[in-house]
Design an enzyme around this catalytic site. Structure first.
Site: not given
Length: 116
Positions: A55-57
């Site tokens: 979940p780099c967002h």
DNA sequence: TTAATGACCTATC
DNA sequence: CGATAGGCCATTA
């Protein structure tokens, strides 16, 4: 198991971010024990070996601004994903860190073996 | 091997 | 209080 150790740590923390919360590069670097690793953290996400899984967002900069060029599909993709998670955005297009700032306390306890 | 870059942050003036 | 400069770590060319 060698040089990827640093990257793996970043991915571990990023994967540990709960839904509906976001954190900053400096915070992640701080959890690793070196606040100056903020740049390496961004680089680790830049390579992002597992896009869609990590979940780099949920990782934003110190100002709450999102990345200039999101590598997931579109620049608006990150904002949409965060909005879907229930994150509020300001008129500046930044995330309300005061509302979703994840301090990583869980990870800190897991690594240091105790609360702050 | 040396040099330069990067999804950054902190300290100082 | 606000703005500027530098630094740190790792990776790539």
């Amino acid at each position: 198991m060698s040089k990827q150790n640093t990257f793996s740590t970043v991915y571990e923390i990023v994967c540990c971010i709960p839904k509906g919360y976001v954190t900053t590069y400096g915070q992640i670097a701080r959890l690793m024990g070196n606040p100056r690793l903020s740049r390496v953290v961004g680089y680790a996400l830049h390579v992002n070996p597992r896009p869609g899984i990590i979940p780099c967002h949920r990782v934003v900069n110190r100002f709450g601004a999102l990345s200039p060029a999101f590598a997931f599909g579109g620049v608006n993709r990150q904002r949409i994903l965060l909005e879907e998670e229930g994150i509020r955005f300001t008129s500046d297009g930044c995330v309300d860190l005061s509302r979703h700032m994840w301090n990583g306390e869980e990870y800190y306890i897991k690594t240091h073996g105790g609360p702050l």
